[in-house]
Scaffold this active site. Sequence first.
Site, PDB file in Angstrom:
ATOM      1  N   LYS A 135       0.869  -1.182   0.000  1.00 38.88           N
ATOM      2  CA  LYS A 135       0.000   0.000   0.000  1.00 38.88           C
ATOM      3  C   LYS A 135       0.896   1.219   0.000  1.00 38.88           C
ATOM      4  O   LYS A 135       2.036   1.176   0.478  1.00 38.88           O
ATOM      5  CB  LYS A 135      -0.881   0.019   1.264  1.00 38.88           C
ATOM      6  CG  LYS A 135      -2.164   0.779   1.065  1.00 38.88           C
ATOM      7  CD  LYS A 135      -3.172  -0.082   0.347  1.00 38.88           C
ATOM      8  CE  LYS A 135      -4.482   0.623   0.128  1.00 38.88           C
ATOM      9  NZ  LYS A 135      -5.500  -0.295  -0.427  1.00 38.88           N
TER      10      LYS A 135
HETATM   11  P1  NAD Z   1     -12.953   7.138  -3.194  1.00 39.09           P
HETATM   12  O1  NAD Z   1     -11.993   8.211  -2.883  1.00 39.09           O
HETATM   13  O2  NAD Z   1     -13.394   6.914  -4.595  1.00 39.09           O
HETATM   14  O3  NAD Z   1     -14.287   7.322  -2.311  1.00 39.09           O
HETATM   15  C1  NAD Z   1     -14.273   7.509  -0.929  1.00 39.09           C
HETATM   16  C2  NAD Z   1     -15.630   8.041  -0.533  1.00 39.09           C
HETATM   17  O4  NAD Z   1     -15.714   8.114   0.889  1.00 39.09           O
HETATM   18  C3  NAD Z   1     -15.911   9.451  -1.068  1.00 39.09           C
HETATM   19  O5  NAD Z   1     -17.258   9.517  -1.495  1.00 39.09           O
HETATM   20  C4  NAD Z   1     -15.708  10.310   0.170  1.00 39.09           C
HETATM   21  O6  NAD Z   1     -16.453  11.529   0.107  1.00 39.09           O
HETATM   22  C5  NAD Z   1     -16.242   9.398   1.236  1.00 39.09           C
HETATM   23  N1  NAD Z   1     -15.853   9.756   2.580  1.00 39.09           N
HETATM   24  C6  NAD Z   1     -14.661  10.214   3.023  1.00 39.09           C
HETATM   25  N2  NAD Z   1     -14.734  10.471   4.328  1.00 39.09           N
HETATM   26  C7  NAD Z   1     -15.995  10.142   4.725  1.00 39.09           C
HETATM   27  C8  NAD Z   1     -16.688  10.185   5.955  1.00 39.09           C
HETATM   28  N3  NAD Z   1     -16.095  10.592   7.068  1.00 39.09           N
HETATM   29  N4  NAD Z   1     -17.980   9.774   5.998  1.00 39.09           N
HETATM   30  C9  NAD Z   1     -18.609   9.346   4.879  1.00 39.09           C
HETATM   31  N5  NAD Z   1     -17.989   9.285   3.674  1.00 39.09           N
HETATM   32  C10 NAD Z   1     -16.710   9.693   3.605  1.00 39.09           C
HETATM   33  O7  NAD Z   1     -12.326   5.793  -2.568  1.00 39.09           O
HETATM   34  P2  NAD Z   1     -12.654   4.296  -2.938  1.00 39.09           P
HETATM   35  O8  NAD Z   1     -11.656   3.845  -3.910  1.00 39.09           O
HETATM   36  O9  NAD Z   1     -14.103   4.153  -3.206  1.00 39.09           O
HETATM   37  O10 NAD Z   1     -12.281   3.584  -1.559  1.00 39.09           O
HETATM   38  C11 NAD Z   1     -13.194   3.506  -0.479  1.00 39.09           C
HETATM   39  C12 NAD Z   1     -12.773   2.394   0.471  1.00 39.09           C
HETATM   40  O11 NAD Z   1     -12.741   1.156  -0.263  1.00 39.09           O
HETATM   41  C13 NAD Z   1     -11.385   2.533   1.085  1.00 39.09           C
HETATM   42  O12 NAD Z   1     -11.395   1.949   2.365  1.00 39.09           O
HETATM   43  C14 NAD Z   1     -10.514   1.706   0.162  1.00 39.09           C
HETATM   44  O13 NAD Z   1      -9.325   1.260   0.793  1.00 39.09           O
HETATM   45  C15 NAD Z   1     -11.453   0.564  -0.130  1.00 39.09           C
HETATM   46  N6  NAD Z   1     -11.145  -0.189  -1.359  1.00 39.09           N
HETATM   47  C16 NAD Z   1     -11.103   0.411  -2.573  1.00 39.09           C
HETATM   48  C17 NAD Z   1     -10.852  -0.345  -3.709  1.00 39.09           C
HETATM   49  C18 NAD Z   1     -10.870   0.256  -5.083  1.00 39.09           C
HETATM   50  O14 NAD Z   1     -10.780  -0.514  -6.067  1.00 39.09           O
HETATM   51  N7  NAD Z   1     -11.015   1.543  -5.244  1.00 39.09           N
HETATM   52  C19 NAD Z   1     -10.598  -1.714  -3.596  1.00 39.09           C
HETATM   53  C20 NAD Z   1     -10.658  -2.309  -2.333  1.00 39.09           C
HETATM   54  C21 NAD Z   1     -10.935  -1.540  -1.224  1.00 39.09           C
END
Ligand code: NAD
Length: 419
Positions: free
Chosen positions: A107
Site C-alpha cells: 500500500k
Molecule cells: P474514493 O476516494 O473513490 O471514495 C471515498 C468516498 O468516501 C468518497 O465519497 C468520500 O467523500 C467518502 N468519505 C470520506 N470520508 C468520509 C466520511 N467521514 N464519511 C462518509 N464518507 C466519507 O475511494 P474508494 O476507492 O471508493 O475507496 C473507499 C474504500 O474502499 C477505502 O477503504 C478503500 O481502501 C477501499 N477499497 C477500494 C478499492 C478500489 O478498487 N477503489 C478496492 C478495495 C478496497
Amino acid sequence: MTVYSGPVFEMAVNQFNVIANYLEIPMDERDRLLMPKRAITVSCPIHKDDGTVAVFEGYRVQHHLTLGPTKGGTRFAPTVDIGEIGALAIWMSWKCALVGLPYGGAKGGVNVDLGRLSKRELEALSRRYMQEMIPFVGPHTDVMAPDMGTNEQVMAWFMDTYSMYQGQTVTEIVTGKPVSSGGTLGRREATGRGVAYLSKRVMKEAGICMGDATAVVQGFGNVGSYAALELYNAGVKIIAVSDHTGALHCATGLDVPALMKHTSIHGSIAGFSVELAFDPAAILLLPCTVLIPAAMERVIDREVAERLQCRILAEGANGPTTPDADVVLDHRKDEIFVIPDILCNSGGVVVSYFEWVQDLQQLFWEESEVTRREYEILDRAFTQMVARASADHVAHRTAAMAIGVEKVRAAKNTRGLFP
Ligand code: NAD
C-alpha cells in the site's frame, strides 16, 4: 522498536494475533509473517500555482515478496501515515492469498488534503511521488493501483512518469488505468460490483427477495457508488448514502443513476437535494437489509456494532470494523451476516490482476469475460470461507483471514529462510 504505530496498525496486529492463536502458529514464526518487508518514506516537493514550493510526505509499504510482486493501492488523504499504510499492506496480503492471486500485499499514500490542490498541483504531486518510488517498484516487484483520493487519471500519470524514465511504455506498472492507456474493461466497476455480487448471493441464500430489500451505503466514491448502482439495478432500494460532505435519506429509495451523474459533475453528493439531507453520523444505524461501509477504517466500533440494524454487513472499505466490534457481532443473537473486507472488496484486486495479466500479454478481454472470471473467483473464496467458518465454528473474518495467512505461511515455510 518499529516505525509502525497508531490505531489502524494496532488493529491489524490484533486481528493477526487472533488468527495466529487460532492456527496455533509458533511465536517465532509470527513476526516473519506479520511485519512488513520494506517501508519507504519519500518527500515530494512540488511547485504550487502561486510560485511557492510545498513538500508532501509519501509512503509505500511492501508486506511480503514470497508469492510474487507486491500489489496495492495508493491513498491520497490527510489522515495517511506509515502505520495506516502498513496495516493496509498487511490486509492486502491476506486478501490476495485468500482469492489465490500470485501477489504479496502493498500500500502507498501521500499525506495531503486534496481540497487544497489544483488539478495541475495534483498532477505534479502524482508524478513526483511516482518518480521518487521508481527505484523500489516495477511490474515484477511492486504494482500500484488506485485507492481513496486517487483515480484512473492519477494512475495514467503514474504510468506515464514511470514509462518516461524507462524510455518505453510500461503499462503493467500500475492497474486501474483508463482503458485508453492499457486499462481493462470492468476495473472501474470491479470492487463495487463484487460487493453487490456477494451481497446478492447472501440475500438469495437467506431467501430475501431483492424487491423487498434495502441498502445503506457510507461513502459514495468508486466502491460505494458502483455497489449501490448494481444493487439498485437488481431492484434493491438504496435508502441512504453519505460522503465527506453529508448524507441523503429517502425511505422509498434514492435515484442512484441521477446521484452518480450529480457526483461526476460536482465531485460530491452536496447540492443533490435539500429535502433528503440526513445526519451522516446516524446512517450506519438505520434499519436495512444490507449495510455497506465504503469509506474509512474503524467506523464500526463496539458501540456502533451493538446498535446496528442490518441483516448483512458487506464491508466495501478496508478495516471498517474494529476487533472490539467483531466480538459484539460474534455474540449478537440476531446474527448479522458479515462479509469481511478481505473478501467483500477483493473484486478490485482480482480485476487489477486481470489488467496486469492482459498488459503483460498485450491481449485484451471483453468486459463480460472480466466480470465472469471475477465472480467465479469471488464465489470460490466465499464458499471456502463459509465452509471453514462452519466447520471450525469461527467468525467469517477469522475463517477468511486464516485461509489467507495459511497460504502465505505455507509458501514461506516451503521456500525456507534465506540464507
Ligand atoms: P474514493 O476516494 O473513490 O471514495 C471515498 C468516498 O468516501 C468518497 O465519497 C468520500 O467523500 C467518502 N468519505 C470520506 N470520508 C468520509 C466520511 N467521514 N464519511 C462518509 N464518507 C466519507 O475511494 P474508494 O476507492 O471508493 O475507496 C473507499 C474504500 O474502499 C477505502 O477503504 C478503500 O481502501 C477501499 N477499497 C477500494 C478499492 C478500489 O478498487 N477503489 C478496492 C478495495 C478496497
